[in-house]
Scaffold this active site. Sequence first.
Site, PDB file in Angstrom:
ATOM      1  CB  ILE B 598      32.604 -39.975  83.645  1.00 11.93           C
ATOM      2  CG1 ILE B 598      32.241 -38.713  82.858  1.00 11.93           C
ATOM      3  CG2 ILE B 598      31.350 -40.757  84.052  1.00 11.93           C
ATOM      4  CD1 ILE B 598      31.493 -37.652  83.650  1.00 11.93           C
ATOM      5  CD  GLU B 674      22.352 -28.939  91.292  1.00  8.17           C
ATOM      6  OE1 GLU B 674      21.205 -28.583  91.003  1.00  8.17           O
ATOM      7  OE2 GLU B 674      22.644 -29.512  92.365  1.00  8.17           O
TER       8      GLU B 674
END
Lengths: 327, 713
Positions: B598, B674
């Site tokens: 991340i 998504e």
Amino acid sequence: MINFQYLRAGSTEKALALLAKDKNASFIAGGTNLVDLMKKGVSSPDKLIDINKLPLKDISLEEGHIHIGALASNAAVADHALIREKLPLLSMALNKGASAQLRNMATVGGNLMQRTRCGYFYDITMPCNKRKPGSGCGALEGYNRMHAIFGHSENCIAVHPSDMCVALAALDAVVVIGQPNGERRIALSEFHRLPGKTPQLDNNLKANEIILGVEVPLNTYGRHVQYLKVRDRSSYAFALVSVAAALELDGNRIREVRLALGGVAHKPWRLTATEAFLRGREFDPALIREAANRSVAEARAFKHNKFKITLAAESIVQALSEASQQS
Amino acid sequence: MSEKFLFPDDTDRVDGVAKVTGKARYFAEFDLPGLTYAVLVTSSITKGRITQLNTRNAARAPGVLAVVSHLNRPVTAGYESKEGPAMRIFYTDRIFFNGQPVAMVVADTFERATHAASLVEVGYEKEAFNTDFDGSLDQVKKPKNPAQGAYQRGEADAYKQAAVSVEATYTLPVETHNPMELHGILAFWNAADKLTVYAKTQGVKATQGTLARTFGLPAENVQVFSEFVGGGFGMALRTWPLEIGTVMAAKLVGRPVKLVITRDQMFTMVGNRPAAWQKIGLGASRNGRLTGITHHSLAQSSVYEDFMENITGMSKFMYGCENVNTTSGIVPLDLSVPIWMRGPGEATGAFALESAIDELAFKLNMDPLDFRVLNDPETDLEKNKPFSDKNLKEAYKRGAQAIGWKNRVQRPAQLTEGDWQIGYGVSTGVFGAFRRSATVRAVLNADGSLVLQSAASDIGPGTATGMVRIAAGVLGIPASSITFELGDSSLPPAPSQGGSSTLSTVGAAVNDVCLQLLGNLKELAVNAGLKADAPFADILKKNNLPYVEVTKESKGGAEQAKYSMYSFSIHFVQVKVHRRTGVVKVSRIVSVGDAGKIVSPKTAKSQMVGGAVGGMGMALTEEAVLDSRYGRYINNNFGDYHVPVNADVPDIEVIFIDKPDPHINPMGAKGMGEIALTGFSAAVANAVFNATGKRIRSLPITPDKVLQETAGV
């Protein structure tokens, strides 16, 4: 949008005089519904008479009733100490209507006058007897999930969208109407009309009249009230079904009761027969269930709104139960 | 690999202040000298021909400069070609869908253009049409690309022979993207062969290419600006006909023209998530091993242009099952063409597959979490390749702990809180992880500040914030000294922002250009007699350089062929269902993202939160309702098309596995846009079942459906 004339009225007399001059004039206050109608081409007044300067914003305790001026905003009424204390049901209903921004602009008079949210009414390419008498009802055989189960006609199955009016119907409110030569009063439950053969007429206000305010009688329900609104999301959605319930309990006995439904008819749907059935009886779950079943016995649904019959009955049970438990 | 990164602890969104103070300018906010305003006239019929177009009254109305239509549009090079879709704006008299633009009025003010548009009279010859998806499931068009059509490994329909099986049909309505920012464009011809546009686009280079081809210009003669975009969700991944029409209008009037469409037009001319029908069959052995997966899908498309997304994708690789067969088809209707919407294909497919998995687990009397763990494959059986990185077992475990999965009762309708029934649900989400090609320019200034430039886009995820953090990590300089410039077609090329690939693609290019810059600086330092790790400002000063500039293209390599690359998510929800009214409230959410390293925790969390809210809308409220007698949408406004409001949304807990993918790119970071939404709707449906025993297989799960469904157990 068609060009229109904009005028500002300084007094009620002046407003009525301006109105009398032009058949296609319209009052405007908060404009939260009328402006949309004009943008969509549903309504095209030649003349807009702005009545916001009229002295009709007062909320006051009178002999035996509370007076609410027609121009008091929905937010001002909902949050007013007098309303919260004496008419908590009205406060609840108002706060479940629209969104905070809309409640700040929308007025009591405008709320009484707001038009249906039927999608066929708002799309000028579609048939709609309310918008264009004789053109047919798009919703009858179309998408009618949000539509009426009581009091509809083959000409119109639209519902009145207000929450405020449902509470006012339950609270026996009276609409105060100004005329060129005086005033008249009409029970709120008689103010709106059923569609019948004239769905273009939402209510019994005459072309030369103005709403001055509403009077709500003081009552003995105390906190035993509930406004239940079932909708597709938690805010900013019209009711699938709503219930205004008020109880005066003597121990467990129902001394007095008021019930009205929203989202089910062309007007707030007061359940006077159910009230009569409940009056004087002992509050118990079986009785409430029986009352709910009786309330929907006459309901007639369409392709997409059959659920409303069950939902209305269940909501009556829920609202009465919650009202009885409020303290 | 990622060990070399020294990310700052966290970085606020670099354009956050500009956005909340109004300094960020969106396309509609630009004002040019002589600006004019366009308003569209749209078709009120669904199929047929324009027989009459009377523009006289409109043209005479005050302030009107032009009424553009198929009768008077300027010569447009791209329209001479036979290639491309039959539906092009102002091309012929043909009507392909209700709400199709038939004319555009340009005036000196928006109000005058609006009024004049109401004066345009259009006569039509109507033809029979079909916009009824549910009634047309037998009118299937097979996809041109057979690979999209059918897939099989092992035996077909093996679930039918399984010891335990489920078979069910799932439906989804049309969903619209409807970002807060309305669509449109501002176009200006600087010269006869030079065009400038301020656009709302997810790809400035893509817009530049489309406009250049359509108007027969060299690409460099088309300048596209789109620095800020007020939400896209996929709808701004193509240049829509209304944009072409505005460029035509600007040519006709010789002044800048701005078009901003209305909210109801957002339902008809800028795409949607297609309505879909799916049938799933799943079979398992008694001990819970999946032995057969069958997945059929049909989705709405348009008659004038095919649109097909990968709805059955997840069924092919998500679970370790030897026998899988899928088919896909489209149903062409007289409606405007759909377009990718957040989690395209996969979000639709995941609702069906992940609901069916829950149904089968229930039938096996297994915890659906245990069932998923048991069937979690080590390799991708569709591609026959190892996964580049997957940590699902850990993700299941951490999410379960956070939501309190142990409080869930396997038997439905057991937990209550007053009049509310409580249930827990889980679902997996997935989306391909990609790395494409991008070029980034890095300019290091004498004061040590760094400017990075690439024609990337940011529709909201915080692209620049991620890029700045990557550069800071490589160069070891503060994030606050770095600026990332995007949304300008004259910058070095980058792909459109779609398919969760920007961070991986452009981020890798930022990494590579910064490494090269670092190398160049070391060389300069040593040549100037400085230590290799001297401060950058000192190196430039000693070399008497005002700046150092490096431009580098970067793309993936052989690893993409060697591995199967996906991002994963696990959504856990707790719902409350009212026992009398059928109202469903999502009371808790834990979303776990397994998307590699991340890079930017704050903006990554925002992505997951936004996806969960979008997932709530998909699950509970969003449905564009069409009256197929007229081909028109009934609820084409924000009052009646329900997206979740603040009062609906509980606190959302986000957990990241945060382990670098060793193969995808130098940062080890994968996309998240998504997966934040994919699968969420199934988690809600599964929780509703757990709360009530009612299985709702048709989205959205509104109170009427809950009331009318009978408990299956």
